[in-house]
Design a protein around this motif. Sequence first.
Motif, mmCIF file in Angstrom:
data_model
loop_
_atom_site.group_PDB
_atom_site.id
_atom_site.type_symbol
_atom_site.label_atom_id
_atom_site.label_comp_id
_atom_site.label_asym_id
_atom_site.label_seq_id
_atom_site.Cartn_x
_atom_site.Cartn_y
_atom_site.Cartn_z
ATOM 1 N N LEU A 1 2.020 6.498 -7.184
ATOM 2 C CA LEU A 1 1.061 7.396 -7.370
ATOM 3 C C LEU A 1 1.216 8.852 -7.275
ATOM 4 O O LEU A 1 1.009 9.546 -8.295
ATOM 5 N N ARG A 2 1.854 9.289 -5.970
ATOM 6 C CA ARG A 2 2.315 10.601 -6.014
ATOM 7 C C ARG A 2 3.362 11.014 -6.812
ATOM 8 O O ARG A 2 3.465 12.129 -7.636
ATOM 9 N N SER B 1 2.451 1.716 -3.373
ATOM 10 C CA SER B 1 1.522 2.289 -4.479
ATOM 11 C C SER B 1 1.336 3.487 -4.296
ATOM 12 O O SER B 1 1.247 4.342 -5.166
ATOM 13 N N ARG B 2 1.161 3.908 -3.057
ATOM 14 C CA ARG B 2 0.798 5.372 -2.729
ATOM 15 C C ARG B 2 1.906 6.427 -3.461
ATOM 16 O O ARG B 2 1.850 7.493 -3.811
ATOM 17 N N CYS C 1 0.789 -1.041 -0.127
ATOM 18 C CA CYS C 1 -0.051 -0.034 -0.130
ATOM 19 C C CYS C 1 0.812 1.090 -0.066
ATOM 20 O O CYS C 1 0.721 2.164 -0.923
ATOM 21 N N GLY D 1 3.958 9.681 -10.011
ATOM 22 C CA GLY D 1 2.993 9.777 -11.190
ATOM 23 C C GLY D 1 2.534 11.216 -11.435
ATOM 24 O O GLY D 1 2.630 11.703 -12.429
ATOM 25 N N VAL D 2 1.752 11.647 -10.338
ATOM 26 C CA VAL D 2 1.045 13.036 -10.479
ATOM 27 C C VAL D 2 2.270 13.874 -10.625
ATOM 28 O O VAL D 2 1.814 15.016 -11.169
#
Length: 57
Positions: A26-27, A22-23, A19, A29-30
């Motif tokens: 994701l951050r 993945s966070r 988890c 990528g943003v």
Amino acid sequence: MSVVLVGITALRVFAPDVCKASRLLLRAGVRVGVSELLQNTARTPAPAPQAPHDQEA
């Protein structure tokens, strides 16, 4: 039965790390996406509006 216990134990042990990873991805990528959008809009000026061209057939 032991396979189920091993699976549940592995899930309990590795789920928090999965988890968090993945966070983090994701951050990241943003951040990359936002920086790309800002760079593209800063470098590219808006096109000037052009008058419609009358074309003879």
